[in-house]
Motif scaffolding. Structure first.
Motif, PDB file in Angstrom:
ATOM      1  N   SER A 412       0.824  -1.213   0.000  1.00 16.24           N
ATOM      2  CA  SER A 412       0.000   0.000   0.000  1.00 16.24           C
ATOM      3  C   SER A 412       0.855   1.260   0.000  1.00 16.24           C
ATOM      4  CB  SER A 412      -0.934  -0.008   1.211  1.00 16.24           C
ATOM      5  OG  SER A 412      -1.839  -1.081   1.146  1.00 16.24           O
ATOM      6  N   ILE A 413       1.926   1.255   0.800  1.00 18.14           N
ATOM      7  CA  ILE A 413       2.744   2.465   0.905  1.00 18.14           C
ATOM      8  C   ILE A 413       3.535   2.698  -0.382  1.00 18.14           C
ATOM      9  CG2 ILE A 413       4.883   1.520   1.873  1.00 18.14           C
ATOM     10  CD1 ILE A 413       4.823   3.878   3.848  1.00 18.14           C
ATOM     11  N   ILE A 414       3.896   1.626  -1.082  1.00 16.76           N
ATOM     12  CA  ILE A 414       4.571   1.793  -2.379  1.00 16.76           C
ATOM     13  C   ILE A 414       3.593   2.381  -3.393  1.00 16.76           C
ATOM     14  CG2 ILE A 414       5.566   0.534  -4.334  1.00 16.76           C
ATOM     15  CD1 ILE A 414       6.844  -1.348  -2.275  1.00 16.76           C
ATOM     16  N   LYS A 415       2.353   1.922  -3.349  1.00 16.00           N
ATOM     17  CA  LYS A 415       1.328   2.477  -4.246  1.00 16.00           C
ATOM     18  C   LYS A 415       1.150   3.972  -3.982  1.00 16.00           C
ATOM     19  CE  LYS A 415      -3.548   2.063  -5.455  1.00 16.00           C
ATOM     20  NZ  LYS A 415      -3.938   3.405  -5.012  1.00 16.00           N
ATOM     21  N   GLN A 416       1.175   4.356  -2.708  1.00 20.53           N
ATOM     22  CA  GLN A 416       1.054   5.773  -2.372  1.00 20.53           C
ATOM     23  C   GLN A 416       2.261   6.557  -2.882  1.00 20.53           C
ATOM     24  OE1 GLN A 416       0.416   6.020   1.845  1.00 20.53           O
ATOM     25  NE2 GLN A 416      -1.559   4.994   1.771  1.00 20.53           N
ATOM     26  N   SER A 417       3.457   5.967  -2.772  1.00 19.31           N
ATOM     27  CA  SER A 417       4.664   6.646  -3.240  1.00 19.31           C
ATOM     28  C   SER A 417       4.620   6.874  -4.747  1.00 19.31           C
ATOM     29  CB  SER A 417       5.907   5.812  -2.887  1.00 19.31           C
ATOM     30  OG  SER A 417       6.015   5.629  -1.500  1.00 19.31           O
ATOM     31  N   LEU A 418       3.997   5.950  -5.465  1.00 19.72           N
ATOM     32  CA  LEU A 418       3.862   6.109  -6.911  1.00 19.72           C
ATOM     33  C   LEU A 418       3.115   7.392  -7.258  1.00 19.72           C
ATOM     34  CD1 LEU A 418       2.913   2.447  -7.877  1.00 19.72           C
ATOM     35  CD2 LEU A 418       4.906   3.667  -8.713  1.00 19.72           C
ATOM     36  N   SER A 419       2.072   7.693  -6.490  1.00 19.74           N
ATOM     37  CA  SER A 419       1.257   8.863  -6.805  1.00 19.74           C
ATOM     38  C   SER A 419       1.996  10.156  -6.543  1.00 19.74           C
ATOM     39  CB  SER A 419      -0.042   8.835  -5.998  1.00 19.74           C
ATOM     40  OG  SER A 419       0.219   8.975  -4.619  1.00 19.74           O
ATOM     41  N   LEU A 420       3.071  10.104  -5.737  1.00 18.61           N
ATOM     42  CA  LEU A 420       3.877  11.293  -5.466  1.00 18.61           C
ATOM     43  C   LEU A 420       5.023  11.437  -6.456  1.00 18.61           C
ATOM     44  CD1 LEU A 420       4.090  13.582  -3.310  1.00 18.61           C
ATOM     45  CD2 LEU A 420       5.739  12.147  -2.118  1.00 18.61           C
ATOM     46  N   GLY A 421       5.137  10.470  -7.369  1.00 17.10           N
ATOM     47  CA  GLY A 421       6.256  10.488  -8.306  1.00 17.10           C
ATOM     48  C   GLY A 421       7.558  10.147  -7.624  1.00 17.10           C
ATOM     49  N   CYS A 422       7.488   9.349  -6.553  1.00 13.21           N
ATOM     50  CA  CYS A 422       8.674   9.012  -5.765  1.00 13.21           C
ATOM     51  C   CYS A 422       9.079   7.556  -5.892  1.00 13.21           C
ATOM     52  CB  CYS A 422       8.436   9.330  -4.285  1.00 13.21           C
ATOM     53  SG  CYS A 422       8.332  11.073  -3.922  1.00 13.21           S
ATOM     54  N   PHE A 423       8.502   6.844  -6.827  1.00 10.97           N
ATOM     55  CA  PHE A 423       8.864   5.431  -6.981  1.00 10.97           C
ATOM     56  C   PHE A 423       8.669   5.055  -8.443  1.00 10.97           C
ATOM     57  CE2 PHE A 423       8.993   0.906  -6.114  1.00 10.97           C
ATOM     58  CZ  PHE A 423       9.834   0.847  -5.006  1.00 10.97           C
ATOM     59  N   PRO A 424       9.570   4.225  -8.987  1.00  9.57           N
ATOM     60  CA  PRO A 424       9.409   3.796 -10.380  1.00  9.57           C
ATOM     61  C   PRO A 424       8.084   3.086 -10.581  1.00  9.57           C
ATOM     62  CG  PRO A 424      11.585   3.215  -9.543  1.00  9.57           C
ATOM     63  CD  PRO A 424      10.802   3.691  -8.379  1.00  9.57           C
ATOM     64  N   ARG A 425       7.537   3.225 -11.770  1.00 10.91           N
ATOM     65  CA  ARG A 425       6.257   2.587 -12.060  1.00 10.91           C
ATOM     66  C   ARG A 425       6.400   1.075 -11.983  1.00 10.91           C
ATOM     67  NH1 ARG A 425       5.314   6.752 -16.247  1.00 10.91           N
ATOM     68  NH2 ARG A 425       3.704   8.128 -15.442  1.00 10.91           N
ATOM     69  N   VAL A 426       5.584   0.471 -11.156  1.00  2.00           N
ATOM     70  CA  VAL A 426       5.530  -0.980 -11.043  1.00  2.00           C
ATOM     71  C   VAL A 426       4.088  -1.412 -11.237  1.00  2.00           C
ATOM     72  CG1 VAL A 426       7.539  -1.251  -9.542  1.00  2.00           C
ATOM     73  CG2 VAL A 426       5.330  -0.741  -8.524  1.00  2.00           C
TER      74      VAL A 426
END
Length: 755
Positions: A412-426
């Motif tokens: 869940s927290i990785i999914k949230q990081s995606l929305s901030l542009g802080c994690f590569p698209r997975v």
């Protein structure tokens, strides 16, 4: 952006939009925070928003978060026991053995440690989280990411210039703020907004908190399963350390392999097991307390803590690294709040968890007063022989549940990081139609599994893993405290004396524990920092290029005049069909459109520019998701659309995004022309033209941007962009996979960005 399209209702409210030639170039940072509602606007006066929107006001869709039904609250309190408390509930398996690593040197040391455990659980999980931090929820959602998003809404501290004034009209965007003015609050807010260092520091802290929680997701399964399985040593002398490790690894691999099938939000499934677990450890605690030494109750006197440090000095301070394990999983109370309510968490903690933990630790202390030499196996040896197998079975099940909760939380927290542009698209797969928060990320699942197995095989004992575990736990909690201080000052406008009291009582306690666990840095404490360094490098690199790319597109966007020239250019052929251009740019048309036209001089009869945008809120109601504007003159049939999602929103898999988009666009056209009968007829003609274009064929145009550094860039910048970022981009999901665009309808447009 990470979120994928969808989630709209068929009869959604549509915003009335009219073109304003001066509005598009006015960025939201130049517009007043306060936007008047439609009823307060003078007749004929238009707002100068980025989309010139007059949004409909509707009730927020907050689910059960605002419920006052005590039946619902009590049911959620029961469910929360199975989801939230598995981690902190399994801590009695290893706290005393991790604290007295060199044995008990003085009988009263047991009282000192029990007193430490009592006040630590009371101050941090109860006072800090249950009483204070839970109030800082973001429309019912919790976690470090929620705190950061809340700050971004109140103060302009975000680093992506995608804010739009109409975003503040989303029903759950507004914050409930105290009516009083506060000079300190205004000064702190102004300082944050004017300082780039402060903005980067807040984002860095949010990413660091994310990294530590992911590290926690690796260490929790390792230490929980290993400590539970180690109980087999009591059943047979042939159970060696090596065999315990092998059994633990088998359980861990099995646990991660079943993640692909999805795990529904486990309230009714896991709650009974964890309730049995709390009943067992609490009951055994009461039994041992009465049977062996009820006088341990005097540990409520903090004098025993002072005496403990006087006797043990530096060794006593170092032992705090074991005591801190009594509050593992505390952050989960806040992070998992989105599935429950503040009252339900408070009730389950106060009525079940807190009493069970205090009696469990008190009972173990009573038993240790008579069996000081057996501290290494306190948990299982302190249980009555007749209850050994029931305790062992429930302990293993509780450890698996605790691990499952942390694994799900990590996804869940990785999914949230995606929305901030802080994690590569997975690839984010939604595994439950019933529970909206359940996601599965294949890449991260296998990385977590490998990490857990390596940690278990390498460290082999709970004592060694505990050194690493303590750092991950307390570091995440200190970051939450830091965000809370800012929120209390800036948003809540709390009296400065109360803020200082929070820092002196709670933050100082956490920093003392942090100093103790850092002492064991070389004995395993380096592990969470190693995880964090790798994750922070990935996240910082991705976010740096993400922001640079966004700013490049913002600086090179296509003007509306150029759009008109392109569309009316006689050398550019208009053909039937509907074209959807995807972009992350919330202001204007991305440069890739002009690049496409220069190379393919043909345009479809209807063109829609779609920007997928994440707001700093947990969820956006489907009725407020789509914002449209029509590029004048109407005969061009060119539309702009911003599709807004919150960081916990999931896409609607029941309908395709193109169908939802077209239906909302029809509603917009009809609403736009629905005021006069004659205009209504024009609106019907436009809807018919849109339907005709949709039936003729639809094409999704996605930018396949090649990101390279400028020729004269520094070596560091060249390494980040040309090697690190592009390596991650090549090996992870692309935007068209994330958006679920049908391959047979997709056209990729290549363009090189020099950053």
């Amino acid at each position: 952006m990470s979120t994928t399209p969808g989630g709209s209702k068929r009869n959604s409210s549509v915003a009335h939009i009219e073109e304003d030639e001066s509005s598009e170039h006015i960025h939201s940072e130049h517009v007043s925070d306060h936007v008047l509602p439609e009823s307060e606007l003078p007749t004929g006066l238009k707002r100068h928003d980025s989309l010139d929107i007059e949004s409909a006001k509707i009730r927020g869709h907050h689910g059960h978060h605002d419920t006052k039904d005590w039946g619902v609250i009590l049911r959620l309190a029961f469910q929360s026991i199975g989801v939230v408390y598995g981690d902190i509930g399994t801590s009695p398996l290893y706290v005393y053995s991790s604290t007295f690593t060199d044995g008990i040197k003085h009988e009263d040391d047991i009282l000192g440690v029990l007193s430490l455990i009592f006040y630590t659980i009371t101050i941090i999980p109860v006072l800090k989280y249950v009483v204070i931090v839970l109030r800082a929820n973001d429309n019912g959602d919790g976690g470090t990411f929620a705190l950061y998003s809340k700050l971004c809404r109140y103060a302009k501290v975000g680093l992506i210039p995608s804010e739009q004034p109409e975003d503040r009209e989303v029903s759950n965007f507004q914050l409930e703020l105290p009516g009083k003015r506060n000079t300190i609050s205004s000064k702190v807010k102004k300082s944050l907004e004017q300082s780039n260092f402060a903005k980067f520091a807040l984002l860095f802290a949010a990413m660091l908190g994310t990294s530590m929680v992911i590290g926690d997701g690796i260490l929790t399964p390792s230490i929980s399963v290993l400590s539970a399985v180690s109980g087999l040593k009591e059943a047979t002398d042939t159970m060696t350390e090596g065999r315990i490790v092998i059994i633990s690894v088998i359980i861990l691999i099995t646990l991660f392999m079943v993640q692909r099938f999805g795990t529904d939000r486990v309230g009714y499934s896991f709650a009974p097991i964890i309730c049995v677990w709390f009943a067992l450890i609490g009951g055994i605690g009461v039994f041992n307390f009465i049977k062996f030494d009820p006088s341990v109750a005097k540990a409520i006197n903090p004098k025993y803590i002072i005496d403990y440090f006087k006797r043990n000095g530096k060794d006593g301070w170092i032992s705090l690294g074991g005591v801190v394990l009594a509050i593992t999983g505390t952050e989960a109370m806040f992070a998992d709040l989105g599935h429950f309510t503040v009252k339900s968490i408070q009730i389950s903690m106060g009525c079940v968890v807190y009493p069970a933990l205090i009696t469990a630790y008190s009972g173990q202390a009573s038993w240790l007063r008579k069996h000081q030499g057996l501290v290494a196996d306190t948990f299982y040896k302190s249980a009555p022989d007749a209850l050994y197998w029931p305790v062992f079975v429930v302990a293993v099940m509780a450890a698996i549940i605790a691990s499952q909760a942390m694994i799900s939380g990590t996804f869940s927290i990785i999914k949230q990081s995606l929305s901030l542009g802080c994690f590569p698209r997975v690839q984010v797969l939604h595994t439950s139609d019933k529970y909206e928060g359940q996601v599965y990320i294949p890449e991260m699942n296998y990385l977590l599994m490998i990490g857990c197995v390596l940690v278990t095989v390498s460290f082999r004992t709970t004592e060694n893993i505990g050194h690493a575990y303590g750092i991950a736990v307390i570091f995440a909690e200190t970051l939450t405290s830091g965000f809370m201080v800012v929120i209390m000052l800036v948003i809540w406008k709390t009296n400065i004396l109360l803020v200082l009291l929070f820092v002196l009582v709670i933050s100082s306690t956490e920093y003392i524990y942090l100093s103790a666990v850092l002492y064991k840095f070389g004995e395993g404490g380096y592990l969470p920092f190693s995880f964090a360094v790798v994750l922070m490098f990935i996240m910082c690199t991705w976010n740096y290029v993400y922001r640079a790319k966004y700013n490049y597109e913002l600086d090179h966007k296509v003007s509306r005049e150029a759009i008109k020239d392109i569309v009316v250019d006689s050398n550019i052929r208009r053909m039937g069909g509907l074209a959807i251009f995807y972009s992350e740019l919330a202001h204007g048309i991305p440069p890739i459109f002009k690049h496409y036209v220069d190379n393919v001089p043909a345009l479809h009869s209807v063109i829609v520019f779609v920007s997928i945008k994440s707001l700093p809120i947990s969820r956006v109601a489907p009725e407020e998701r789509f914002l449209f504007r029509r590029v004048k003159p109407n005969e061009l049939y060119v539309f702009r659309c911003v599709v807004r999602y919150g960081y916990t929103d999931v896409r609607n898999e029941k309908e395709s995004f193109e169908k939802i988009l077209v239906e909302n666009l029809k509603n917009f056209i009809q609403y736009d022309y629905g005021t006069e009968p004659q205009q209504g007829r024009i609106g019907d003609d436009d809807v018919a033209k849109l339907d005709q274009a949709w039936r003729t064929g639809i094409v999704h145009l996605v930018g396949e941007n090649e990101i390279v550094s400028k020729p004269r860039s520094s070596i560091g910048k060249k390494f980040l962009i040309d090697y690190a970022y592009n390596f991650m981009k090549r090996n992870l999901k692309q935007s068209y996979n994330v958006f679920e665009i049908p391959h047979e309808k997709m056209l990729k447009v290549g363009m090189t960005y020099e950053l």
